[in-house]
Scaffold this motif. Structure first.
Motif, short mmCIF file in Angstrom:
data_model
loop_
_atom_site.label_atom_id
_atom_site.label_comp_id
_atom_site.label_asym_id
_atom_site.label_seq_id
_atom_site.Cartn_x
_atom_site.Cartn_y
_atom_site.Cartn_z
N ALA A 63 -5.34 -5.99 -4.42
CA ALA A 63 -5.34 -4.56 -4.11
C ALA A 63 -6.48 -3.86 -4.84
N LEU A 64 -7.07 -2.90 -4.17
CA LEU A 64 -8.11 -2.06 -4.77
C LEU A 64 -7.61 -0.63 -4.84
N PHE A 65 -7.60 -0.05 -6.05
CA PHE A 65 -7.21 1.34 -6.25
C PHE A 65 -8.47 2.19 -6.39
N VAL A 66 -8.61 3.21 -5.57
CA VAL A 66 -9.73 4.15 -5.70
C VAL A 66 -9.17 5.57 -5.80
N PRO A 67 -9.89 6.47 -6.50
CA PRO A 67 -9.35 7.81 -6.73
C PRO A 67 -9.54 8.78 -5.57
N ASP A 68 -10.51 8.52 -4.70
CA ASP A 68 -10.79 9.49 -3.64
C ASP A 68 -11.49 8.80 -2.48
N ILE A 69 -10.76 8.46 -1.45
CA ILE A 69 -11.31 7.72 -0.32
C ILE A 69 -12.26 8.57 0.50
N THR A 70 -12.25 9.90 0.31
CA THR A 70 -13.18 10.77 1.04
C THR A 70 -14.58 10.77 0.42
N ASN A 71 -14.70 10.27 -0.81
CA ASN A 71 -16.02 10.13 -1.44
C ASN A 71 -16.66 8.86 -0.87
N ASN A 96 -5.37 4.71 -2.11
CA ASN A 96 -6.00 5.96 -2.55
C ASN A 96 -5.06 6.65 -3.53
N THR A 97 -5.51 6.85 -4.78
CA THR A 97 -4.60 7.32 -5.83
C THR A 97 -4.74 8.79 -6.18
N ASP A 98 -5.80 9.45 -5.71
CA ASP A 98 -6.02 10.87 -6.03
C ASP A 98 -6.09 11.15 -7.52
N ASN A 99 -6.51 10.13 -8.31
CA ASN A 99 -6.57 10.29 -9.77
C ASN A 99 -5.24 10.72 -10.36
N ASP A 100 -4.15 10.28 -9.74
CA ASP A 100 -2.80 10.67 -10.14
C ASP A 100 -2.12 9.46 -10.78
N LEU A 101 -1.85 9.54 -12.08
CA LEU A 101 -1.25 8.42 -12.79
C LEU A 101 0.09 8.01 -12.20
N LYS A 103 1.13 8.29 -9.17
CA LYS A 103 0.89 7.58 -7.92
C LYS A 103 0.38 6.17 -8.17
N GLU A 104 -0.47 6.02 -9.18
CA GLU A 104 -0.98 4.69 -9.54
C GLU A 104 0.16 3.77 -9.97
N ILE A 105 1.07 4.29 -10.77
CA ILE A 105 2.19 3.47 -11.26
C ILE A 105 3.11 3.07 -10.11
N VAL A 106 3.36 4.00 -9.19
CA VAL A 106 4.20 3.68 -8.02
C VAL A 106 3.56 2.55 -7.20
N TYR A 107 2.25 2.64 -6.97
CA TYR A 107 1.55 1.59 -6.24
C TYR A 107 1.64 0.26 -6.98
N LEU A 108 1.38 0.28 -8.30
CA LEU A 108 1.41 -0.95 -9.09
C LEU A 108 2.77 -1.64 -8.98
N ASN A 109 3.83 -0.88 -9.17
CA ASN A 109 5.18 -1.45 -9.13
C ASN A 109 5.52 -1.99 -7.74
N ALA A 110 5.20 -1.21 -6.72
CA ALA A 110 5.55 -1.61 -5.35
C ALA A 110 4.79 -2.87 -4.94
N ASN A 124 -9.00 6.52 -14.72
CA ASN A 124 -9.22 7.04 -16.06
C ASN A 124 -7.91 7.33 -16.77
N SER A 125 -6.80 6.96 -16.15
CA SER A 125 -5.51 7.30 -16.72
C SER A 125 -4.62 6.10 -17.02
N ILE A 126 -4.82 4.98 -16.34
CA ILE A 126 -4.01 3.79 -16.59
C ILE A 126 -4.35 3.23 -17.97
#
Length: 333
Positions: A63-71, A96-101, A103-110, A124-126
């Motif tokens: 899996a690849l986590f990015v903060p803003d897929i519109t960039n 796409n995580t929106d720089n939201d910790l 949301k990142e944790i939910v993705y990681l666990n799932a 920048n938050s994990i």
């Protein structure tokens, strides 16, 4: 839909034999394997990947986590990761995580529950604590969040210094900076590189640094305010190409000629920088190489019993285009 039992019945073997053929695990004589393969083909049987991954503890998925897929920087990065993963028979998931910790944790666990084998993360938050709970290989991309995690980055600070040096070499005497978000390490490094070059200049003013949030619209508004309030500014370093495009748009709206009245340089080297008008001079990251190397490091870690931590820093390259061009005069330091 056909099941493994249907395959076993048609091939006249046990379900365990079918499983061995599917997983290439254990001995099956050639004639039996051929019968099973023919039964699978005849019934158009598709193995249950979820069940197989739970049984084996592996899904051959990263899996690849990015903060803003519109960039545009991140889709270009994702393409490299996907290409390398697919070439090595790994599936690829983009989040796409929106720089939201949270949301990142939910993705990681799932994804870990689905036996995803490893993660490439731009964050920048994990923290190390979050990753230890996941207990899966991780490679940090574009920024570093732990000395215990492999990473692939570029020399942001040095690249920013070279960007400002280039503006100086063109004769720019008042150089401003549109900065990325303060909490993002790459943005801070680029801002510091700018300050390394101008912080001691007698003409430097703190208001020459404004926030653009790595965003086109925000950068455009910030540039309009900056250039309206400081008409003497004749050079501008944008912390990424998306903000650089915003600066060019702002200059057009103010009737400022590029590059005659204002030279502009960005950072990243995304595809859009060469198709906008005027084309944007940039400090280009080797985006495809970065993504490829991150995927390579991750898959190596997944496959290794004793993975090693590697932190790699790649260089950026000046690509000159219309937004700087030829300017008269010399820099007077």
């Amino acid at each position: 839909m056909a099941t493994i039992r249907d395959v076993a019945k048609l091939a006249e073997v046990s379900t365990a034999t079918v499983s061995r053929v599917l997983n290439k695990n254990g001995y099956v004589n050639k004639a039996t394997e051929t019968r099973v393969q023919e039964a699978i083909k005849q019934l158009n049987y598709l193995p249950n990947d979820v069940a197989r991954s739970l049984f084996k503890g592996r899904s051959r998925t990263i899996a690849l986590f990015v903060p803003d897929i519109t960039n545009p920087f991140f889709p270009e990065l994702a393409r490299a990761v996907e290409d390398y993963s697919n070439h090595h028979q790994y599936n690829f998931v983009l989040c796409n995580t929106d720089n939201d910790l949270e949301k990142e944790i939910v993705y990681l666990n799932a994804l870990k529950q689905k036996s995803v084998d490893g993660f490439i993360i731009v964050s920048n938050s994990i923290t190390e604590d979050h990753l230890q709970r996941i207990n899966a290989p991780v490679v940090a991309l574009d920024r570093v969040f732990s000395t215990k995690v492999s990473s692939v980055t570029v020399n942001n600070r040095e690249g920013a210094r070279k960007a400002v040096q280039h503006l100086k070499s063109l004769g720019c005497n008042r150089i401003a900076h549109i900065a990325g978000p303060e909490k993002i390490s790459s943005a801070g490094e680029r801002r510091q590189g700018y300050l390394d070059e101008v912080g001691d200049e007698d003409w430097f003013k703190p208001e020459y640094v404004v926030q653009g949030k790595y965003d086109f619209d925000t950068a455009k508004k910030a540039a309009i305010q900056l250039l309206t309030g400081n008409p003497e500014v004749d050079g501008l370093f944008a912390g990424n190409d998306l903000m650089g495009a915003g600066v060019l748009n702002a200059a057009a709206s103010l009737g400022i000629s590029i590059p005659d009245d204002l030279a502009v340089i960005g950072f990243d080297g995304i595809s859009i920088s060469k198709i906008i008008t005027p084309a944007l001079t940039t400090m280009a990251q080797p985006i495809y190489e970065i993504g490829t190397r991150a995927a390579e490091l991750l898959i190596t870690q997944i496959s290794s019993e004793n993975p090693t931590i590697k932190n790699e820093t790649l260089d950026v390259q000046l690509i000159e285009r219309q937004s700087t061009g030829e300017r008269a005069g010399e820099y007077e330091g």
